[in-house]
Structure formats: structure tokens, C-alpha cells
Design a protein around this motif. Sequence first.
Motif, PDB file in Angstrom:
ATOM      1  N   GLU A  33       0.832  -1.201   0.000  1.00  0.00           N
ATOM      2  CA  GLU A  33       0.000   0.000   0.000  1.00  0.00           C
ATOM      3  C   GLU A  33       0.864   1.248   0.000  1.00  0.00           C
ATOM      4  O   GLU A  33       1.774   1.388   0.803  1.00  0.00           O
ATOM      5  CB  GLU A  33      -0.943   0.004   1.205  1.00  0.00           C
ATOM      6  N   LEU A  34       0.520   2.119  -0.916  1.00  0.00           N
ATOM      7  CA  LEU A  34       1.180   3.424  -1.019  1.00  0.00           C
ATOM      8  C   LEU A  34       0.988   4.196   0.281  1.00  0.00           C
ATOM      9  O   LEU A  34       0.018   3.979   0.991  1.00  0.00           O
ATOM     10  CB  LEU A  34       0.453   4.174  -2.139  1.00  0.00           C
ATOM     11  N   GLN A  35       1.900   5.125   0.597  1.00  0.00           N
ATOM     12  CA  GLN A  35       1.640   6.072   1.685  1.00  0.00           C
ATOM     13  C   GLN A  35       1.115   7.345   1.052  1.00  0.00           C
ATOM     14  O   GLN A  35       1.549   7.711  -0.023  1.00  0.00           O
ATOM     15  CB  GLN A  35       2.934   6.401   2.415  1.00  0.00           C
ATOM     16  N   GLY A  36       0.195   8.003   1.712  1.00  0.00           N
ATOM     17  CA  GLY A  36      -0.288   9.271   1.156  1.00  0.00           C
ATOM     18  C   GLY A  36      -1.746   9.504   1.445  1.00  0.00           C
ATOM     19  O   GLY A  36      -2.254   9.104   2.491  1.00  0.00           O
ATOM     20  N   GLU A  37      -2.434  10.140   0.503  1.00  0.00           N
ATOM     21  CA  GLU A  37      -3.843  10.481   0.683  1.00  0.00           C
ATOM     22  C   GLU A  37      -4.722   9.276   0.332  1.00  0.00           C
ATOM     23  O   GLU A  37      -4.357   8.475  -0.536  1.00  0.00           O
ATOM     24  CB  GLU A  37      -4.208  11.666  -0.221  1.00  0.00           C
ATOM     25  N   PRO A  38      -5.888   9.168   0.998  1.00  0.00           N
ATOM     26  CA  PRO A  38      -6.765   8.008   0.790  1.00  0.00           C
ATOM     27  C   PRO A  38      -7.095   7.736  -0.681  1.00  0.00           C
ATOM     28  O   PRO A  38      -7.052   6.590  -1.121  1.00  0.00           O
ATOM     29  CB  PRO A  38      -8.027   8.386   1.565  1.00  0.00           C
ATOM     30  N   ASP A  39      -7.392   8.788  -1.456  1.00  0.00           N
ATOM     31  CA  ASP A  39      -7.730   8.579  -2.874  1.00  0.00           C
ATOM     32  C   ASP A  39      -6.581   7.913  -3.617  1.00  0.00           C
ATOM     33  O   ASP A  39      -6.774   6.993  -4.412  1.00  0.00           O
ATOM     34  CB  ASP A  39      -8.003   9.920  -3.571  1.00  0.00           C
ATOM     35  N   ASP A  40      -5.374   8.412  -3.357  1.00  0.00           N
ATOM     36  CA  ASP A  40      -4.205   7.882  -4.073  1.00  0.00           C
ATOM     37  C   ASP A  40      -3.930   6.441  -3.658  1.00  0.00           C
ATOM     38  O   ASP A  40      -3.549   5.608  -4.477  1.00  0.00           O
ATOM     39  CB  ASP A  40      -2.968   8.754  -3.798  1.00  0.00           C
ATOM     40  N   ILE A  41      -4.129   6.147  -2.375  1.00  0.00           N
ATOM     41  CA  ILE A  41      -3.896   4.785  -1.885  1.00  0.00           C
ATOM     42  C   ILE A  41      -4.871   3.818  -2.560  1.00  0.00           C
ATOM     43  O   ILE A  41      -4.475   2.772  -3.083  1.00  0.00           O
ATOM     44  CB  ILE A  41      -4.063   4.715  -0.349  1.00  0.00           C
ATOM     45  N   MET A  48      -2.835  -1.791  -9.125  1.00  0.00           N
ATOM     46  CA  MET A  48      -1.954  -2.955  -8.934  1.00  0.00           C
ATOM     47  C   MET A  48      -2.735  -4.259  -9.021  1.00  0.00           C
ATOM     48  O   MET A  48      -2.284  -5.234  -9.616  1.00  0.00           O
ATOM     49  CB  MET A  48      -1.271  -2.868  -7.573  1.00  0.00           C
ATOM     50  N   ALA A  49      -3.916  -4.259  -8.417  1.00  0.00           N
ATOM     51  CA  ALA A  49      -4.741  -5.474  -8.431  1.00  0.00           C
ATOM     52  C   ALA A  49      -5.177  -5.817  -9.854  1.00  0.00           C
ATOM     53  O   ALA A  49      -5.139  -6.978 -10.262  1.00  0.00           O
ATOM     54  CB  ALA A  49      -5.953  -5.291  -7.522  1.00  0.00           C
ATOM     55  N   VAL A  50      -5.554  -4.793 -10.613  1.00  0.00           N
ATOM     56  CA  VAL A  50      -5.993  -5.021 -11.992  1.00  0.00           C
ATOM     57  C   VAL A  50      -4.859  -5.608 -12.831  1.00  0.00           C
ATOM     58  O   VAL A  50      -5.070  -6.529 -13.623  1.00  0.00           O
ATOM     59  CB  VAL A  50      -6.516  -3.693 -12.599  1.00  0.00           C
ATOM     60  N   VAL A  57     -11.965  -5.117 -11.052  1.00  0.00           N
ATOM     61  CA  VAL A  57     -11.528  -5.181  -9.658  1.00  0.00           C
ATOM     62  C   VAL A  57     -12.203  -4.100  -8.810  1.00  0.00           C
ATOM     63  O   VAL A  57     -12.360  -2.958  -9.237  1.00  0.00           O
ATOM     64  CB  VAL A  57      -9.993  -4.991  -9.580  1.00  0.00           C
ATOM     65  N   ILE A  58     -12.599  -4.500  -7.601  1.00  0.00           N
ATOM     66  CA  ILE A  58     -12.990  -3.550  -6.563  1.00  0.00           C
ATOM     67  C   ILE A  58     -11.970  -3.698  -5.439  1.00  0.00           C
ATOM     68  O   ILE A  58     -11.682  -4.815  -5.014  1.00  0.00           O
ATOM     69  CB  ILE A  58     -14.380  -3.898  -5.976  1.00  0.00           C
ATOM     70  N   VAL A  59     -11.445  -2.568  -4.967  1.00  0.00           N
ATOM     71  CA  VAL A  59     -10.682  -2.596  -3.715  1.00  0.00           C
ATOM     72  C   VAL A  59     -11.271  -1.503  -2.831  1.00  0.00           C
ATOM     73  O   VAL A  59     -11.992  -0.632  -3.310  1.00  0.00           O
ATOM     74  CB  VAL A  59      -9.169  -2.330  -3.896  1.00  0.00           C
ATOM     75  N   GLU A  60     -10.962  -1.551  -1.570  1.00  0.00           N
ATOM     76  CA  GLU A  60     -11.356  -0.428  -0.722  1.00  0.00           C
ATOM     77  C   GLU A  60     -10.304  -0.158   0.327  1.00  0.00           C
ATOM     78  O   GLU A  60      -9.551  -1.054   0.726  1.00  0.00           O
ATOM     79  CB  GLU A  60     -12.741  -0.652  -0.130  1.00  0.00           C
ATOM     80  N   ASP A  61     -10.234   1.091   0.713  1.00  0.00           N
ATOM     81  CA  ASP A  61      -9.312   1.473   1.770  1.00  0.00           C
ATOM     82  C   ASP A  61     -10.102   2.217   2.832  1.00  0.00           C
ATOM     83  O   ASP A  61     -10.906   3.076   2.516  1.00  0.00           O
ATOM     84  CB  ASP A  61      -8.191   2.353   1.211  1.00  0.00           C
ATOM     85  N   THR A  62      -9.900   1.850   4.077  1.00  0.00           N
ATOM     86  CA  THR A  62     -10.678   2.447   5.154  1.00  0.00           C
ATOM     87  C   THR A  62      -9.765   3.255   6.072  1.00  0.00           C
ATOM     88  O   THR A  62      -8.713   2.775   6.488  1.00  0.00           O
ATOM     89  CB  THR A  62     -11.399   1.349   5.951  1.00  0.00           C
ATOM     90  N   CYS A  63     -10.207   4.477   6.387  1.00  0.00           N
ATOM     91  CA  CYS A  63      -9.459   5.377   7.259  1.00  0.00           C
ATOM     92  C   CYS A  63     -10.297   5.692   8.498  1.00  0.00           C
ATOM     93  O   CYS A  63     -11.520   5.777   8.414  1.00  0.00           O
ATOM     94  CB  CYS A  63      -9.205   6.714   6.562  1.00  0.00           C
ATOM     95  N   LEU A  64      -9.625   5.900   9.615  1.00  0.00           N
ATOM     96  CA  LEU A  64     -10.293   6.463  10.787  1.00  0.00           C
ATOM     97  C   LEU A  64      -9.574   7.771  11.099  1.00  0.00           C
ATOM     98  O   LEU A  64      -8.370   7.767  11.405  1.00  0.00           O
ATOM     99  CB  LEU A  64     -10.236   5.499  11.976  1.00  0.00           C
ATOM    100  N   CYS A  65     -10.313   8.862  10.981  1.00  0.00           N
ATOM    101  CA  CYS A  65      -9.698  10.198  10.987  1.00  0.00           C
ATOM    102  C   CYS A  65     -10.161  11.000  12.193  1.00  0.00           C
ATOM    103  O   CYS A  65     -11.364  11.234  12.354  1.00  0.00           O
ATOM    104  CB  CYS A  65     -10.095  10.935   9.709  1.00  0.00           C
ATOM    105  N   GLY A  74      -5.995   8.381  10.070  1.00  0.00           N
ATOM    106  CA  GLY A  74      -6.383   8.248   8.665  1.00  0.00           C
ATOM    107  C   GLY A  74      -6.018   6.896   8.092  1.00  0.00           C
ATOM    108  O   GLY A  74      -6.338   5.853   8.664  1.00  0.00           O
ATOM    109  N   PRO A  75      -5.303   6.885   6.957  1.00  0.00           N
ATOM    110  CA  PRO A  75      -4.993   5.612   6.305  1.00  0.00           C
ATOM    111  C   PRO A  75      -4.018   4.741   7.108  1.00  0.00           C
ATOM    112  O   PRO A  75      -3.847   3.571   6.800  1.00  0.00           O
ATOM    113  CB  PRO A  75      -4.356   6.037   4.976  1.00  0.00           C
ATOM    114  N   TYR A  76      -3.405   5.350   8.134  1.00  0.00           N
ATOM    115  CA  TYR A  76      -2.428   4.585   8.928  1.00  0.00           C
ATOM    116  C   TYR A  76      -3.064   3.917  10.141  1.00  0.00           C
ATOM    117  O   TYR A  76      -2.375   3.366  10.994  1.00  0.00           O
ATOM    118  CB  TYR A  76      -1.271   5.503   9.344  1.00  0.00           C
ATOM    119  N   ILE A  77      -4.408   3.937  10.187  1.00  0.00           N
ATOM    120  CA  ILE A  77      -5.125   3.402  11.351  1.00  0.00           C
ATOM    121  C   ILE A  77      -4.789   1.929  11.600  1.00  0.00           C
ATOM    122  O   ILE A  77      -4.728   1.485  12.747  1.00  0.00           O
ATOM    123  CB  ILE A  77      -6.657   3.604  11.206  1.00  0.00           C
ATOM    124  N   LYS A  78      -4.547   1.182  10.538  1.00  0.00           N
ATOM    125  CA  LYS A  78      -4.261  -0.247  10.714  1.00  0.00           C
ATOM    126  C   LYS A  78      -3.049  -0.459  11.629  1.00  0.00           C
ATOM    127  O   LYS A  78      -3.054  -1.282  12.529  1.00  0.00           O
ATOM    128  CB  LYS A  78      -4.001  -0.875   9.341  1.00  0.00           C
TER     129      LYS A  78
END
Length: 208
Positions: A33-41, A48-50, A57-65, A74-78
Amino acid sequence: FVTGNPRKLEEVVAIIGENTPWKLISNDVDLPELQGEPDDIARDKCQMAVEKIKSPVIVEDTCLCYNALKGLPGPYIKWFLQKLGHKGLNQLLCGYDDKTAYALCTIAYCEGPGKDVKLFRGKTDGTIVEARGPHKFGWDPIFQPAGFSETYAEMETSLKNSISHRRKALNGLKDFLDTRTMKDGENTSNGSDGTDLQQPEKRPRLNE
Ligand SMILES: O=P(O)(O)OP(=O)(O)OP(=O)(O)OC[C@H]1O[C@@H](n2cnc3c(O)ncnc32)[C@H](O)[C@@H]1O
Ligand SMILES: [Mg+2]
């Protein structure tokens, strides 16, 4: 749907339900996973998946902000969750009066290699509280959605799935796919940056 997270998959399947012409196949491809803004991630993860699986392909990224922290973790919540746990995620806000936060789901969809990536976002506002409810899914026990007295973890799954960040983002994806179905495969790209910013409140809910 490419994800390594079985809970995400469960929720997406529950939200999409049976009444859809779309067949969802899960695929646990290991993606960096890229580091950066949620849209870019999300966009990068989708591309990459495609390239790897060469099909839609569907992927999703979840943030807690956290609002007091200007959107972090944010995207680093994991990684924050993994290292600090629920308690540590509460303690991050010790020095702040503002305990509000929002959950943000960014879904990225791409039809195949070389095609545009479309983004659909869903946001649910809430507050960070001391953990309550079963520890089944990530940070659910410490997130209390605005207007509710229960945390995500304390809610019936069906209630969480009717108000969640994930539901709102999936509504956007579903509208997009339905439109495509109606146009019978015609390219519906609007020529913009490939981004659809959905307005959750105005959209009908899936399965209702
Ligand atoms: O393979 P992917 O789909 O990336 O799965 P992931 O688990 O790595 O997920 P993210 O990169 O989106 O990281 C989001 C983190 O937030 C957690 N999470 C995601 N959705 C959640 C939800 O609805 N409720 C609670 N925790 C959630 C998830 O377990 C991760 O720790
Ligand atoms: Mg991930």
C-alpha cells in the motif's frame, strides 16, 4: 473484490445482498500500500490489483480520521491499531477536548488493465470512546457514530451496515454499476479525473 480482510468481505457481501446482477468474487492478492492520501492509496491499490488479476476489480481502503489530529491516523489506522490497541487510540486524544472523528471508506473500481479507476467515498461521523462491545472488527468498539448511543461494535450488524462508511461508498459504486448495466456496457466515463464524489444522504439504500 481484492482484500486481505475477511470482515470487510463479510460486510460488503451483506450490504450488496442477493439482489444484484453483479457477481462478487473475493481474491486475497497480497498488495503493498502506497503512503499518502486516501484517494491515491485506493487508486494505486486498484491499479496494482488489476494488473495482477486482469479482470474487473474492486478494492477499498478504510481510514479512521480524528478531527483534532487533522485527519490522522487516517490511512495509517491499521498500524496504529496494531501497535497501540483501543486504549492507545483513545489516549492519542488525551490532550484534546474534541473527540470527534470520521470513518472514511474509499472504494476504487476498475474494469481492466488500461481502464480508468473510479472512486466512491463514504463517510460516517462519530466520536472516539472507550471500547464497548465485542472485539470482532478492528476499531469498531471505539467508534460511536453520531446520533447513536452504541458503538459500531455494539450495534446489530444490520444497523452498522445501514449507516456505515462502507455502505455509503457501496451505494455510490452500485449506482455507477447500475447505470452501466442500463447503458449496456457503453463507456460512461465523464472525462474528468475519474472520480465520483457521492452524496450519501441523497442516495437510496441498497436492499431497501
Ligand atoms: O486488504 P485490505 O482491504 O487493505 O484490508 P486491510 O485490513 O489492510 O484494511 P485497510 O488497509 O483499509 O486498513 C483499515 C484498518 O481499519 C480496520 N477496519 C476497516 N474497516 C473497518 C470497520 O468497518 N470497522 C472497524 N475497523 C475497520 C481494518 O481492520 C484495518 O486495520
Ligand atoms: Mg490494507
